[in-house]
Design a protein around this motif. Structure first.
Motif, PDB file in Angstrom:
ATOM      1  N   ASP A  39      22.245   9.809   7.790  1.00  0.00           N
ATOM      2  CA  ASP A  39      23.482   9.046   8.016  1.00  0.00           C
ATOM      3  C   ASP A  39      24.688   9.811   7.468  1.00  0.00           C
ATOM      4  OD1 ASP A  39      23.697   8.618   5.207  1.00  0.00           O
ATOM      5  OD2 ASP A  39      22.334   6.894   5.360  1.00  0.00           O
ATOM      6  N   SER A  40      25.869   9.200   7.536  1.00  0.00           N
ATOM      7  CA  SER A  40      27.122   9.894   7.178  1.00  0.00           C
ATOM      8  C   SER A  40      27.644   9.488   5.803  1.00  0.00           C
ATOM      9  CB  SER A  40      28.172   9.624   8.250  1.00  0.00           C
ATOM     10  OG  SER A  40      28.446   8.232   8.308  1.00  0.00           O
ATOM     11  N   ARG A  41      26.754   9.074   4.890  1.00  0.00           N
ATOM     12  CA  ARG A  41      27.235   8.586   3.589  1.00  0.00           C
ATOM     13  C   ARG A  41      28.067   9.593   2.800  1.00  0.00           C
ATOM     14  NH1 ARG A  41      21.977   6.659   0.682  1.00  0.00           N
ATOM     15  NH2 ARG A  41      21.475   6.097   2.828  1.00  0.00           N
ATOM     16  N   GLN A  42      27.911  10.873   3.047  1.00  0.00           N
ATOM     17  CA  GLN A  42      28.700  11.866   2.285  1.00  0.00           C
ATOM     18  C   GLN A  42      29.955  12.337   3.019  1.00  0.00           C
ATOM     19  OE1 GLN A  42      28.244  12.641  -0.791  1.00  0.00           O
ATOM     20  NE2 GLN A  42      26.158  11.950  -1.189  1.00  0.00           N
ATOM     21  N   LEU A  43      30.246  11.743   4.166  1.00  0.00           N
ATOM     22  CA  LEU A  43      31.464  12.138   4.900  1.00  0.00           C
ATOM     23  C   LEU A  43      32.704  11.753   4.095  1.00  0.00           C
ATOM     24  CD1 LEU A  43      33.008  13.079   7.445  1.00  0.00           C
ATOM     25  CD2 LEU A  43      32.617  10.802   8.415  1.00  0.00           C
ATOM     26  N   ARG A  44      33.659  12.668   3.999  1.00  0.00           N
ATOM     27  CA  ARG A  44      34.904  12.400   3.268  1.00  0.00           C
ATOM     28  C   ARG A  44      36.107  12.462   4.211  1.00  0.00           C
ATOM     29  NH1 ARG A  44      34.482  16.427  -1.794  1.00  0.00           N
ATOM     30  NH2 ARG A  44      33.929  17.846  -0.114  1.00  0.00           N
ATOM     31  N   TYR A  45      37.232  11.916   3.748  1.00  0.00           N
ATOM     32  CA  TYR A  45      38.423  11.781   4.583  1.00  0.00           C
ATOM     33  C   TYR A  45      39.552  12.670   4.062  1.00  0.00           C
ATOM     34  CZ  TYR A  45      35.732   7.992   6.489  1.00  0.00           C
ATOM     35  OH  TYR A  45      34.726   7.277   7.093  1.00  0.00           O
ATOM     36  N   TYR A  46      40.214  13.338   5.007  1.00  0.00           N
ATOM     37  CA  TYR A  46      41.298  14.259   4.676  1.00  0.00           C
ATOM     38  C   TYR A  46      42.559  13.504   4.254  1.00  0.00           C
ATOM     39  CZ  TYR A  46      44.916  17.786   5.372  1.00  0.00           C
ATOM     40  OH  TYR A  46      45.973  18.627   5.192  1.00  0.00           O
ATOM     41  N   VAL A  47      43.113  13.867   3.102  1.00  0.00           N
ATOM     42  CA  VAL A  47      44.371  13.283   2.638  1.00  0.00           C
ATOM     43  C   VAL A  47      45.383  14.424   2.530  1.00  0.00           C
ATOM     44  CG1 VAL A  47      45.523  12.019   0.781  1.00  0.00           C
ATOM     45  CG2 VAL A  47      43.142  11.463   1.376  1.00  0.00           C
ATOM     46  N   ASP A  48      46.439  14.377   3.342  1.00  0.00           N
ATOM     47  CA  ASP A  48      47.435  15.456   3.420  1.00  0.00           C
ATOM     48  C   ASP A  48      48.068  15.709   2.053  1.00  0.00           C
ATOM     49  OD1 ASP A  48      49.380  17.274   4.016  1.00  0.00           O
ATOM     50  OD2 ASP A  48      50.311  16.095   5.626  1.00  0.00           O
ATOM     51  N   PRO A  49      47.932  16.942   1.531  1.00  0.00           N
ATOM     52  CA  PRO A  49      48.473  17.247   0.208  1.00  0.00           C
ATOM     53  C   PRO A  49      49.935  17.688   0.242  1.00  0.00           C
ATOM     54  CG  PRO A  49      47.258  19.133   1.022  1.00  0.00           C
ATOM     55  CD  PRO A  49      47.210  18.096   2.121  1.00  0.00           C
ATOM     56  N   GLY A  50      50.550  17.766   1.429  1.00  0.00           N
ATOM     57  CA  GLY A  50      51.885  18.358   1.538  1.00  0.00           C
ATOM     58  C   GLY A  50      51.745  19.868   1.454  1.00  0.00           C
ATOM     59  N   ASN A  51      52.857  20.617   1.697  1.00  0.00           N
ATOM     60  CA  ASN A  51      52.665  22.080   1.704  1.00  0.00           C
ATOM     61  C   ASN A  51      52.980  22.794   0.391  1.00  0.00           C
ATOM     62  OD1 ASN A  51      55.362  21.697   2.090  1.00  0.00           O
ATOM     63  ND2 ASN A  51      55.430  22.593   4.156  1.00  0.00           N
ATOM     64  N   LYS A  52      53.480  22.070  -0.590  1.00  0.00           N
ATOM     65  CA  LYS A  52      53.701  22.707  -1.900  1.00  0.00           C
ATOM     66  C   LYS A  52      53.125  21.875  -3.053  1.00  0.00           C
ATOM     67  CE  LYS A  52      56.724  26.450  -1.523  1.00  0.00           C
ATOM     68  NZ  LYS A  52      55.729  27.229  -0.767  1.00  0.00           N
ATOM     69  N   PRO A  53      51.802  21.705  -3.052  1.00  0.00           N
ATOM     70  CA  PRO A  53      51.228  20.928  -4.158  1.00  0.00           C
ATOM     71  C   PRO A  53      51.062  21.838  -5.375  1.00  0.00           C
ATOM     72  CG  PRO A  53      49.477  21.697  -2.736  1.00  0.00           C
ATOM     73  CD  PRO A  53      50.754  22.292  -2.207  1.00  0.00           C
TER      74      PRO A  53
ATOM     75  N   ASN B 178      40.463   4.545   3.361  1.00  0.00           N
ATOM     76  CA  ASN B 178      41.764   4.167   2.806  1.00  0.00           C
ATOM     77  C   ASN B 178      41.947   4.602   1.357  1.00  0.00           C
ATOM     78  OD1 ASN B 178      42.788   2.807   5.159  1.00  0.00           O
ATOM     79  ND2 ASN B 178      41.262   1.213   4.744  1.00  0.00           N
ATOM     80  N   GLY B 179      41.048   5.450   0.881  1.00  0.00           N
ATOM     81  CA  GLY B 179      41.072   5.848  -0.521  1.00  0.00           C
ATOM     82  C   GLY B 179      41.990   7.023  -0.804  1.00  0.00           C
ATOM     83  N   VAL B 180      42.061   7.404  -2.096  1.00  0.00           N
ATOM     84  CA  VAL B 180      42.826   8.584  -2.513  1.00  0.00           C
ATOM     85  C   VAL B 180      41.863   9.535  -3.236  1.00  0.00           C
ATOM     86  CG1 VAL B 180      45.086   7.466  -2.667  1.00  0.00           C
ATOM     87  CG2 VAL B 180      43.538   7.407  -4.651  1.00  0.00           C
TER      88      VAL B 180
ATOM     89  N   VAL C   9      30.248  20.035   6.984  1.00  0.00           N
ATOM     90  CA  VAL C   9      31.621  19.693   7.356  1.00  0.00           C
ATOM     91  C   VAL C   9      32.332  19.186   6.108  1.00  0.00           C
ATOM     92  CG1 VAL C   9      33.019  18.023   8.648  1.00  0.00           C
ATOM     93  CG2 VAL C   9      31.074  19.157   9.764  1.00  0.00           C
ATOM     94  N   ASP C  10      33.544  19.700   5.845  1.00  0.00           N
ATOM     95  CA  ASP C  10      34.229  19.341   4.602  1.00  0.00           C
ATOM     96  C   ASP C  10      34.821  17.932   4.643  1.00  0.00           C
ATOM     97  OD1 ASP C  10      33.539  21.750   3.495  1.00  0.00           O
ATOM     98  OD2 ASP C  10      35.385  22.756   4.111  1.00  0.00           O
ATOM     99  N   CYS C  11      35.489  17.572   5.744  1.00  0.00           N
ATOM    100  CA  CYS C  11      36.082  16.234   5.834  1.00  0.00           C
ATOM    101  C   CYS C  11      36.533  15.952   7.264  1.00  0.00           C
ATOM    102  CB  CYS C  11      37.281  16.113   4.884  1.00  0.00           C
ATOM    103  SG  CYS C  11      38.585  17.319   5.183  1.00  0.00           S
ATOM    104  N   ARG C  12      36.987  14.718   7.499  1.00  0.00           N
ATOM    105  CA  ARG C  12      37.488  14.363   8.825  1.00  0.00           C
ATOM    106  C   ARG C  12      38.870  13.717   8.728  1.00  0.00           C
ATOM    107  NH1 ARG C  12      35.627  10.086  12.685  1.00  0.00           N
ATOM    108  NH2 ARG C  12      37.887  10.006  12.966  1.00  0.00           N
ATOM    109  N   ASP C  13      39.578  13.740   9.851  1.00  0.00           N
ATOM    110  CA  ASP C  13      40.843  13.044  10.020  1.00  0.00           C
ATOM    111  C   ASP C  13      40.563  11.559   9.834  1.00  0.00           C
ATOM    112  OD1 ASP C  13      43.166  11.863  11.047  1.00  0.00           O
ATOM    113  OD2 ASP C  13      43.445  13.469  12.529  1.00  0.00           O
ATOM    114  N   LYS C  14      41.391  10.870   9.021  1.00  0.00           N
ATOM    115  CA  LYS C  14      41.077   9.462   8.748  1.00  0.00           C
ATOM    116  C   LYS C  14      41.645   8.511   9.805  1.00  0.00           C
ATOM    117  CE  LYS C  14      44.903   8.941   5.502  1.00  0.00           C
ATOM    118  NZ  LYS C  14      45.230   8.729   4.090  1.00  0.00           N
ATOM    119  N   ASP C  15      42.500   9.051  10.691  1.00  0.00           N
ATOM    120  CA  ASP C  15      43.075   8.233  11.762  1.00  0.00           C
ATOM    121  C   ASP C  15      41.959   7.771  12.708  1.00  0.00           C
ATOM    122  OD1 ASP C  15      44.422   7.132  13.927  1.00  0.00           O
ATOM    123  OD2 ASP C  15      46.070   8.599  13.817  1.00  0.00           O
TER     124      ASP C  15
END
Ligand code: A3P
Ligand code: MG
Ligand code: MG
Length: 380
Positions: free
Chosen positions: A57-71, A197-199, A231-237
């Motif tokens: 199953d996909s229990r380890q799938l994570r969601y991409y959170v945009d860090p901006g371009n100058k974190p 919906n997490g951070v 796979v590292d993460c997916r688009d959360k949209d």
């Protein structure tokens, strides 16, 4: 193919097509039209938990959170006290993929007219990472590889064997290198949330046992492939396109300060990045550029479909068509060599930089990699 004339004569007298004994890796030989590569289709997923246990199953799938371009991410944080490292001395071979196949056999059957000559309906089963190494071979000058291949019920299974040189390198990494290997995973933690919906939880533990893997099916020229890749993460949209198009690959690299560094980045790093993501149809890479102290100073997105344009100004640069044609010809070479259907028989394909690919044959040896539980399961 380099045909040995004596072999040719021997086989032709008997009316058989001779199998070549070696395959050249010279890039110029593969500069022809881009081979057909069918859009990869995700046929399943699986997860490996914090103890490396398999789940279908996909229990380890994570969601991409945009860090901006100058974190400002400090990648060194947590290395000493919040890091659990996978034991890379444990060789898992194809076991997780085989587990997935056993758990999803009906799914695979339904998509193909299953003939007795090829039970799974595919020619090759392997890891995406092994194919990445094949794609980059015509341009690789540092590290060779060993690939073990067995034919079982008409399908060729391909599993990497660690070279002596790679083992020596792994067992003698410097403290600096060990820490820098952590940085890539720490970057993932700054960018990824566990829930849609997490951070990101930058204070959590980085555990490299955990993985989410996609299983894709595709075709390269006349080779039907089934392979899996992390796979590292997916688009959360939720309106994002279906997998694998919603997936995002994360990477880190040293910041680029000089034209020479930019050129090296294009010539060496982008080749590996392109090959890894192109294979499963992952469309974009989000890269963190870090300074010498492991602080991310900028973040940039690379679209896989634009990488070949980006490198066109480099003199004598790598070409996607060479990578794909070499891979296709290597798979044809394997098909022509591996004729006996026997899970205890291993054909070991070996390559060292500046050499041709050659092979040796091993019966009931240390190289046998298809486990008894898999053979039993597939026989029933
Ligand atoms: P970077 O990608 O930032 O280099 P991946 O990018 O494939 O998702 O891998 C995640 C991280 O695992 C990498 O981060 C790197 O730190 C580490 N890694 C990947 N391949 C590796 C290899 N062959 N040897 C050692 N570390 C590796
Ligand atoms: Mg990864
Ligand atoms: Mg990554």
């Amino acid at each position: 193919f380099n045909d040995d004339p004596s072999t040719q004569k021997r086989f032709r007298a008997g009316g058989e097509t001779p199998a070549p004994r070696s395959l050249s890796t010279r890039a110029q030989l593969y500069e022809r039209v881009f081979p057909q590569y069918r859009q990869p289709v995700e046929v399943g997923v699986f997860s490996l938990d914090s103890e490396r246990a398999f789940f279908n199953d996909s229990r380890q799938l994570r969601y991409y959170v945009d860090p901006g371009n100058k974190p400002s991410f400090n990648l060194r944080d947590g290395y000493r006290d919040r890091f659990i490292k996978r034991d890379d001395g444990v060789k898992e071979r194809l076991d997780h993929i085989l587990r997935w196949i056993v758990a999803n056999r009906p799914k695979l059957h339904s998509t193909h007219t299953s003939s007795s000559s090829c039970t799974l309906g595919v020619n090759f089963v392997t890891w995406r990472g092994h194919l990445t190494k094949l794609l980059t071979t015509p341009y690789e000058t540092q590290e060779g590889w060993l690939l073990a291949v067995s034919k079982f019920r008409g399908t060729l299974y391909m599993s990497e064997v660690e070279t002596e040189a790679a083992r020596v390198n792994r067992e003698n990494r410097t403290e600096r290198h060990e820490e820098m290997m952590y940085w890539g995973y720490k970057f993932e933690q700054y960018i990824c949330a566990d829930d849609v919906n997490g951070v990101p939880d930058r204070g959590g533990v980085v555990n490299t046992n955990e993985a989410f893997c996609t299983v894709v099916q595709t075709r390269l020229a006349d080779h039907k492939l089934l392979f899996s890749g992390e796979v590292d993460c997916r688009d959360k949209d939720p309106r994002a396109p279906p997998a694998p198009a919603c997936y995002v690959e994360l990477k880190t690299s040293a910041e680029i300060c000089t034209p020479k560094q930019r050129s090296n980045f294009h010539r060496y790093k982008l080749l590996k990045w392109w090959a890894q993501s192109f294979l499963p149809g992952v469309p974009r890479i989000v890269a963190g550029f870090r300074d010498h102290d492991g602080v991310v100073v900028s973040v940039e997105t690379f679209h896989i479909s634009k990488i070949s344009q980006l490198i066109k100004n480099e003199y004598n640069c790598w070409k996607p068509t060479v990578c794909m044609n070499f891979c296709s010809d290597f798979l044809s070479f394997v098909k022509s060599v591996v004729k006996e259907d026997n899970p205890r028989l291993v054909y070991l394909f070996a390559w060292e930089p500046h050499r041709d690919v050659t092979y040796t044959v091993h019966r009931d040896s240390q190289y046998t990699f298809l486990p008894d539980w898999y053979i039993k399961e597939m026989a029933s």
